[in-house]
Write an enzyme that holds these catalytic residues in place. Structure first.
Site, PDB file in Angstrom:
ATOM      1  N   SER A 128       0.981  -1.328  -0.106  1.00  0.00           N
ATOM      2  CA  SER A 128      -0.115  -0.011  -0.145  1.00  0.00           C
ATOM      3  C   SER A 128       0.944   1.207   0.057  1.00  0.00           C
ATOM      4  O   SER A 128       1.970   1.390   0.596  1.00  0.00           O
ATOM      5  CB  SER A 128      -0.904   0.097   1.282  1.00  0.00           C
ATOM      6  OG  SER A 128      -1.356   1.276   1.484  1.00  0.00           O
ATOM      7  N   GLU A 130       0.561   3.477   1.904  1.00  0.00           N
ATOM      8  CA  GLU A 130       0.680   3.771   3.383  1.00  0.00           C
ATOM      9  C   GLU A 130       2.170   3.400   3.780  1.00  0.00           C
ATOM     10  O   GLU A 130       2.473   4.064   4.763  1.00  0.00           O
ATOM     11  CB  GLU A 130      -0.260   3.227   4.217  1.00  0.00           C
ATOM     12  CG  GLU A 130      -1.618   3.754   3.987  1.00  0.00           C
ATOM     13  CD  GLU A 130      -2.046   5.159   4.734  1.00  0.00           C
ATOM     14  OE1 GLU A 130      -0.874   5.374   5.335  1.00  0.00           O
ATOM     15  OE2 GLU A 130      -2.764   5.983   4.112  1.00  0.00           O
ATOM     16  N   TYR A 152      -1.197   0.351  10.169  1.00  0.00           N
ATOM     17  CA  TYR A 152      -1.451  -0.371   9.026  1.00  0.00           C
ATOM     18  C   TYR A 152      -0.383  -0.210   8.029  1.00  0.00           C
ATOM     19  O   TYR A 152       0.165  -1.162   7.466  1.00  0.00           O
ATOM     20  CB  TYR A 152      -2.750   0.614   8.203  1.00  0.00           C
ATOM     21  CG  TYR A 152      -2.982  -0.156   6.962  1.00  0.00           C
ATOM     22  CD1 TYR A 152      -3.655  -1.373   6.625  1.00  0.00           C
ATOM     23  CD2 TYR A 152      -2.485   0.651   5.801  1.00  0.00           C
ATOM     24  CE1 TYR A 152      -4.104  -1.530   5.343  1.00  0.00           C
ATOM     25  CE2 TYR A 152      -2.903   0.237   4.421  1.00  0.00           C
ATOM     26  CZ  TYR A 152      -3.654  -0.990   4.233  1.00  0.00           C
ATOM     27  OH  TYR A 152      -4.097  -1.453   3.005  1.00  0.00           O
TER      28      TYR A 152
HETATM   29  P1  GDP Z   1      -7.263   4.981   3.374  1.00  0.00           P
HETATM   30  O1  GDP Z   1      -6.405   5.713   2.517  1.00  0.00           O
HETATM   31  O2  GDP Z   1      -7.224   3.549   3.132  1.00  0.00           O
HETATM   32  O3  GDP Z   1      -7.129   5.434   4.683  1.00  0.00           O
HETATM   33  O4  GDP Z   1      -8.691   5.341   2.959  1.00  0.00           O
HETATM   34  P2  GDP Z   1      -9.965   6.196   3.403  1.00  0.00           P
HETATM   35  O5  GDP Z   1     -11.031   6.127   2.379  1.00  0.00           O
HETATM   36  O6  GDP Z   1     -10.274   5.569   4.593  1.00  0.00           O
HETATM   37  O7  GDP Z   1      -9.262   7.748   3.497  1.00  0.00           O
HETATM   38  C1  GDP Z   1      -8.969   8.206   2.555  1.00  0.00           C
HETATM   39  C2  GDP Z   1      -8.652   9.809   3.153  1.00  0.00           C
HETATM   40  O8  GDP Z   1      -9.893  10.435   3.261  1.00  0.00           O
HETATM   41  C3  GDP Z   1      -7.929   9.851   4.424  1.00  0.00           C
HETATM   42  O9  GDP Z   1      -7.046  10.969   4.300  1.00  0.00           O
HETATM   43  C4  GDP Z   1      -8.936  10.241   5.280  1.00  0.00           C
HETATM   44  O10 GDP Z   1      -8.416  11.117   6.363  1.00  0.00           O
HETATM   45  C5  GDP Z   1      -9.889  11.174   4.590  1.00  0.00           C
HETATM   46  N1  GDP Z   1     -11.255  11.209   5.197  1.00  0.00           N
HETATM   47  C6  GDP Z   1     -11.905  12.270   5.428  1.00  0.00           C
HETATM   48  N2  GDP Z   1     -13.003  12.211   6.193  1.00  0.00           N
HETATM   49  C7  GDP Z   1     -13.126  10.878   6.034  1.00  0.00           C
HETATM   50  C8  GDP Z   1     -14.233   9.858   6.491  1.00  0.00           C
HETATM   51  O11 GDP Z   1     -15.428  10.386   7.000  1.00  0.00           O
HETATM   52  N3  GDP Z   1     -13.991   8.599   6.568  1.00  0.00           N
HETATM   53  C9  GDP Z   1     -12.760   8.155   6.042  1.00  0.00           C
HETATM   54  N4  GDP Z   1     -12.591   6.762   5.935  1.00  0.00           N
HETATM   55  N5  GDP Z   1     -11.622   8.906   5.665  1.00  0.00           N
HETATM   56  C10 GDP Z   1     -12.036  10.216   5.454  1.00  0.00           C
END
Ligand code: GDP
Length: 320
Positions: A128, A130, A152
């Site tokens: 990832s 990440e 993660y």
């Molecule tokens: P990730 O990159 O695997 O963590 O995928 P996510 O879709 O969970 O998050 C992508 C980005 O969206 C990150 O920078 C989060 O901080 C941002 N984000 C903003 N608001 C939200 C929310 O309500 N839920 C999640 N899951 N992410 C959010």
């Protein structure tokens, strides 16, 4: 040629489902590992009728090892793991066990199988973006320093290094450094689906607001089936290695919101979206964008679906 035997761990997830369909459609024999007690198993058996499902806990390395010995796969796709950063903060130990340590069990079993049979075993590990943490350079590529900022990313970084170790040991091992990749099959623990579902509910008059976290985070969102296809290409390439799989074009969460609401027929999204600190993460990369140049050159891979089309496809499904 004998039939190709493939094993997919995490087959009940978004990518596992698309991959199972792709491999079954090309005529490969497909086995899938599912978590014991996974509610998705029955549904999966219906959707992927030709696929043999095995209920095995990835942390049970002895069981995973004997399964790999028994089915003797040509290709193994390790997609199982804790799938979200948010969950990894809540369960850091489990994250390390499943997304990190368990990968050693898969790689070791594949290496032993290859040693015993003399037939190559190709392993693709779903890494990832990440693993790069909060990188100072953008876009990132295979040479970007690995410096995770959450449990993660740390678990995925360990697994990524281990793939390199087994590649040196003679295994065709691939670390596919996947940037965010989405589809209508994404659960709404991910921001994209949360947004498209929220926009659709508001458009239908079934909700009045959508609470989100950091709207300024920029991510490189692609179409999940494209990323699955990249993994298959990497498995079948001449040699293993690391590949960044990304579109190269980042967008902010705010841009995703605007595009989704527009696709749902709402122009003034600001009226409906509220920032809730509960969804703001302790540490969050400002921007993740990947340079997939190596995948383009060596695997002939490039993304087929752009940002607007991705958002439109997700909203369309949620509006039904
Ligand atoms: P990730 O990159 O695997 O963590 O995928 P996510 O879709 O969970 O998050 C992508 C980005 O969206 C990150 O920078 C989060 O901080 C941002 N984000 C903003 N608001 C939200 C929310 O309500 N839920 C999640 N899951 N992410 C959010």
């Amino acid at each position: 040629m004998a039939e190709r035997i493939c094993l997919i761990t995490g087959i009940s997830g978004q990518d596992g489902g698309y991959l199972g369909e792709q491999l079954a459609a090309e005529g490969s024999v497909v086995h899938g590992l599912v978590r014991p007690g996974d509610n998705a198993t029955a549904d999966l058996a219906g959707r992927l009728p030709g696929v043999t499902l095995h209920e095995t806990d990835l942390r049970d390395t002895a069981a995973v090892g004997s399964l790999i010995t028994r089915i003797a796969p040509d290709e193994v796709y390790n997609l199982a793991g804790i799938s979200s950063v948010a969950q990894s903060w809540a369960q850091p130990v489990l994250t390390g066990e499943i997304s990190g340590v368990a990968v050693a069990g898969v790689l070791q079993a594949c290496w032993e199988l290859q040693e015993a049979t003399g037939r190559p075993v190709r392993v693709v590990q779903a890494a990832s973006a990440e693993i790069f943490g909060n990188p100072v350079t953008s876009p990132q590529d295979e040479g970007t320093p690995i410096a995770p900022v959450n449990p993660y990313g740390a678990a995925k970084a360990y697994a990524h290094h281990l793939v390199g170790v087994y590649a040196q040991r003679g295994l065709h091992a691939v670390s596919a450094i996947l940037y965010n990749h989405e589809s209508p099959r994404r659960p709404d623990t991910f921001v994209t689906r949360k947004i498209t579902r929220g926009a659709a509910l508001i458009a239908r008059g079934e909700a009045t607001e959508l609470a989100l976290g950091n709207l300024d985070a920029r991510r490189d969102w692609g179409w999940a089936p494209d990323y699955v296809d990249a993994m298959v290409r990497a498995a079948r390439h001449d040699a293993g290695g690391s590949y960044v799989i990304a579109t190269g074009i980042p967008h902010s969460v705010r841009e995703f919101v605007a595009a989704a609401f527009t696709a749902a027929g709402i122009d003034d999204w600001e009226r409906y979206v509220r920032v809730d600190p509960a969804f703001v993460r302790p540490v969050d990369a400002v921007e993740l964008a990947g340079d997939a140049g190596r995948a383009r050159t060596e695997l002939g891979w490039s993304p087929t679906v752009g940002f607007d089309e991705l958002v439109r496809r997700m909203v369309e499904v949620d509006l039904v």
